[in-house]
Design a protein around this motif. Sequence first.
Motif, PDB file in Angstrom:
ATOM      1  N   SER A   1       0.803  -1.229   0.000  1.00 59.79           N
ATOM      2  CA  SER A   1       0.000   0.000   0.000  1.00 59.79           C
ATOM      3  C   SER A   1       0.838   1.281   0.000  1.00 59.79           C
ATOM      4  CB  SER A   1      -0.930   0.013   1.213  1.00 59.79           C
ATOM      5  OG  SER A   1      -0.156   0.012   2.408  1.00 59.79           O
ATOM      6  N   GLU A   2       2.126   1.185   0.278  1.00 58.69           N
ATOM      7  CA  GLU A   2       2.978   2.376   0.371  1.00 58.69           C
ATOM      8  C   GLU A   2       3.294   2.957  -1.000  1.00 58.69           C
ATOM      9  OE1 GLU A   2       4.408   4.103   3.136  1.00 58.69           O
ATOM     10  OE2 GLU A   2       2.865   2.941   4.168  1.00 58.69           O
ATOM     11  N   ARG A   3       3.435   4.275  -1.033  1.00 57.03           N
ATOM     12  CA  ARG A   3       3.877   4.987  -2.234  1.00 57.03           C
ATOM     13  C   ARG A   3       5.202   5.644  -1.919  1.00 57.03           C
ATOM     14  NH1 ARG A   3      -0.162   9.189  -4.563  1.00 57.03           N
ATOM     15  NH2 ARG A   3      -0.429   8.039  -6.488  1.00 57.03           N
ATOM     16  N   GLY A   4       6.102   5.594  -2.870  1.00 51.94           N
ATOM     17  CA  GLY A   4       7.361   6.310  -2.762  1.00 51.94           C
ATOM     18  C   GLY A   4       7.384   7.433  -3.781  1.00 51.94           C
ATOM     19  N   SER A   5       8.480   8.180  -3.781  1.00 53.50           N
ATOM     20  CA  SER A   5       8.589   9.265  -4.753  1.00 53.50           C
ATOM     21  C   SER A   5      10.025   9.381  -5.252  1.00 53.50           C
ATOM     22  CB  SER A   5       8.132  10.584  -4.125  1.00 53.50           C
ATOM     23  OG  SER A   5       8.988  10.936  -3.055  1.00 53.50           O
ATOM     24  N   TYR A   6      10.163  10.017  -6.400  1.00 50.99           N
ATOM     25  CA  TYR A   6      11.474  10.291  -6.983  1.00 50.99           C
ATOM     26  C   TYR A   6      11.340  11.557  -7.812  1.00 50.99           C
ATOM     27  CZ  TYR A   6       9.576   8.457 -11.348  1.00 50.99           C
ATOM     28  OH  TYR A   6       8.812   8.252 -12.460  1.00 50.99           O
ATOM     29  N   THR A   7      12.463  12.208  -8.067  1.00 53.35           N
ATOM     30  CA  THR A   7      12.429  13.448  -8.853  1.00 53.35           C
ATOM     31  C   THR A   7      13.188  13.340 -10.162  1.00 53.35           C
ATOM     32  OG1 THR A   7      14.329  14.281  -7.627  1.00 53.35           O
ATOM     33  CG2 THR A   7      12.147  14.935  -6.842  1.00 53.35           C
ATOM     34  N   GLY A   8      13.919  12.283 -10.361  1.00 53.09           N
ATOM     35  CA  GLY A   8      14.671  12.109 -11.604  1.00 53.09           C
ATOM     36  C   GLY A   8      15.399  10.787 -11.583  1.00 53.09           C
ATOM     37  N   PRO A   9      16.288  10.554 -12.553  1.00 54.42           N
ATOM     38  CA  PRO A   9      17.027   9.290 -12.609  1.00 54.42           C
ATOM     39  C   PRO A   9      17.712   8.990 -11.285  1.00 54.42           C
ATOM     40  CG  PRO A   9      17.417  10.568 -14.587  1.00 54.42           C
ATOM     41  CD  PRO A   9      16.656  11.454 -13.646  1.00 54.42           C
ATOM     42  N   SER A  10      17.655   7.720 -10.887  1.00 52.09           N
ATOM     43  CA  SER A  10      18.168   7.333  -9.578  1.00 52.09           C
ATOM     44  C   SER A  10      18.607   5.874  -9.592  1.00 52.09           C
ATOM     45  CB  SER A  10      17.048   7.541  -8.559  1.00 52.09           C
ATOM     46  OG  SER A  10      17.292   6.817  -7.404  1.00 52.09           O
ATOM     47  N   PRO A  11      19.655   5.526  -8.830  1.00 48.07           N
ATOM     48  CA  PRO A  11      20.085   4.123  -8.758  1.00 48.07           C
ATOM     49  C   PRO A  11      19.154   3.247  -7.922  1.00 48.07           C
ATOM     50  CG  PRO A  11      21.489   5.499  -7.387  1.00 48.07           C
ATOM     51  CD  PRO A  11      20.560   6.422  -8.123  1.00 48.07           C
ATOM     52  N   TRP A  12      18.152   3.807  -7.282  1.00 45.61           N
ATOM     53  CA  TRP A  12      17.220   3.008  -6.474  1.00 45.61           C
ATOM     54  C   TRP A  12      15.804   2.996  -7.066  1.00 45.61           C
ATOM     55  CZ3 TRP A  12      20.067   7.047  -4.408  1.00 45.61           C
ATOM     56  CH2 TRP A  12      19.411   8.269  -4.313  1.00 45.61           C
ATOM     57  N   VAL A  13      15.662   3.485  -8.303  1.00 48.09           N
ATOM     58  CA  VAL A  13      14.358   3.453  -8.983  1.00 48.09           C
ATOM     59  C   VAL A  13      14.524   2.792 -10.346  1.00 48.09           C
ATOM     60  CG1 VAL A  13      12.456   4.823  -9.946  1.00 48.09           C
ATOM     61  CG2 VAL A  13      13.555   5.538  -7.817  1.00 48.09           C
ATOM     62  N   GLY A  14      13.713   1.773 -10.584  1.00 47.37           N
ATOM     63  CA  GLY A  14      13.699   1.073 -11.861  1.00 47.37           C
ATOM     64  C   GLY A  14      12.288   1.056 -12.412  1.00 47.37           C
ATOM     65  N   PHE A  15      12.025   0.118 -13.313  1.00 45.55           N
ATOM     66  CA  PHE A  15      10.671   0.032 -13.870  1.00 45.55           C
ATOM     67  C   PHE A  15      10.352  -1.386 -14.290  1.00 45.55           C
ATOM     68  CE2 PHE A  15      13.289   0.545 -17.580  1.00 45.55           C
ATOM     69  CZ  PHE A  15      12.620  -0.078 -18.625  1.00 45.55           C
ATOM     70  N   ARG A  16       9.064  -1.653 -14.347  1.00 45.44           N
ATOM     71  CA  ARG A  16       8.515  -2.907 -14.852  1.00 45.44           C
ATOM     72  C   ARG A  16       7.384  -2.487 -15.787  1.00 45.44           C
ATOM     73  NH1 ARG A  16       8.230  -7.817 -12.060  1.00 45.44           N
ATOM     74  NH2 ARG A  16       8.824  -6.671 -10.192  1.00 45.44           N
ATOM     75  N   TYR A  17       7.449  -2.922 -17.013  1.00 46.50           N
ATOM     76  CA  TYR A  17       6.385  -2.552 -17.948  1.00 46.50           C
ATOM     77  C   TYR A  17       5.391  -3.693 -18.089  1.00 46.50           C
ATOM     78  CZ  TYR A  17       9.126  -5.238 -21.354  1.00 46.50           C
ATOM     79  OH  TYR A  17       9.811  -6.220 -21.998  1.00 46.50           O
ATOM     80  N   LEU A  18       4.241  -3.377 -18.644  1.00 45.43           N
ATOM     81  CA  LEU A  18       3.289  -4.421 -18.968  1.00 45.43           C
ATOM     82  C   LEU A  18       2.952  -4.311 -20.446  1.00 45.43           C
ATOM     83  CD1 LEU A  18       0.127  -3.285 -19.245  1.00 45.43           C
ATOM     84  CD2 LEU A  18       0.380  -3.113 -16.806  1.00 45.43           C
ATOM     85  N   VAL A  19       2.565  -5.426 -21.022  1.00 52.99           N
ATOM     86  CA  VAL A  19       2.174  -5.477 -22.424  1.00 52.99           C
ATOM     87  C   VAL A  19       0.675  -5.758 -22.444  1.00 52.99           C
ATOM     88  CG1 VAL A  19       2.496  -6.605 -24.649  1.00 52.99           C
ATOM     89  CG2 VAL A  19       4.448  -6.340 -23.082  1.00 52.99           C
ATOM     90  N   GLU A  20      -0.068  -4.817 -22.976  1.00 52.26           N
ATOM     91  CA  GLU A  20      -1.524  -4.925 -23.015  1.00 52.26           C
ATOM     92  C   GLU A  20      -1.981  -5.267 -24.430  1.00 52.26           C
ATOM     93  OE1 GLU A  20      -5.372  -2.134 -21.908  1.00 52.26           O
ATOM     94  OE2 GLU A  20      -3.403  -1.214 -22.067  1.00 52.26           O
ATOM     95  N   ALA A  21      -2.738  -6.338 -24.568  1.00 51.63           N
ATOM     96  CA  ALA A  21      -3.316  -6.697 -25.855  1.00 51.63           C
ATOM     97  C   ALA A  21      -4.502  -5.778 -26.137  1.00 51.63           C
ATOM     98  CB  ALA A  21      -3.767  -8.143 -25.847  1.00 51.63           C
TER      99      ALA A  21
END
Length: 182
Positions: free
Chosen positions: A157-177
């Motif tokens: 349930s927690e939200r974090g924040s970032y302001t720009g490129p960072s070594p502790w923030v990545g991404f996971r994408y999804l593919v939607e049909a």
Amino acid sequence: HPAYERYPVVNLSYEQVVDYCAWLTDRLNENLVRIPSHLREVVVRLPTEEEWEMAAYADQPYGQRAWYPWGHNYLRFQGKGKQEGKILANFKRGTGDYMGIAGKPNNTVSFLKPNSWGLKTGAGFYNLAGNVAEMIDTKGVTKGGGFTNTGMELRISERGSYTGPSPWVGFRYLVEAVTYND
């Protein structure tokens, strides 16, 4: 370098990730035209906050949901045997260099099985909590927490924040049909 083969991609801006998703959408759709399939068009994008949480709660029945993706409210493994008491995610456990206890990195937990969606729920490959926080479709917002967050900040349930490129923030994408042929 091969040593980083299974590490998450980090140090990217939100705009770079959105551009990558658009590029990957184009590449996938170019290939769909060439193969016989009912699927004709996909969109690659960052998940919404609700979609990310749905993936993290994948195997937890509604009304009995735990704080963490691994299905309970503890940061250590509660079972018996050689895994008993092991930390279940890569997160900040105190002050210092983020390397864990006695020089061992926090990211050595790999005994948890993937959930029914194929996503790991604790530290290791495909993890949903710990290691690096994940961007969602809302710019500046992350989910899952990372190695610089405390254990409580890894809760679904927690939200974090970032302001720009960072070594502790990545991404996971999804593919939607989005389009099927009859």
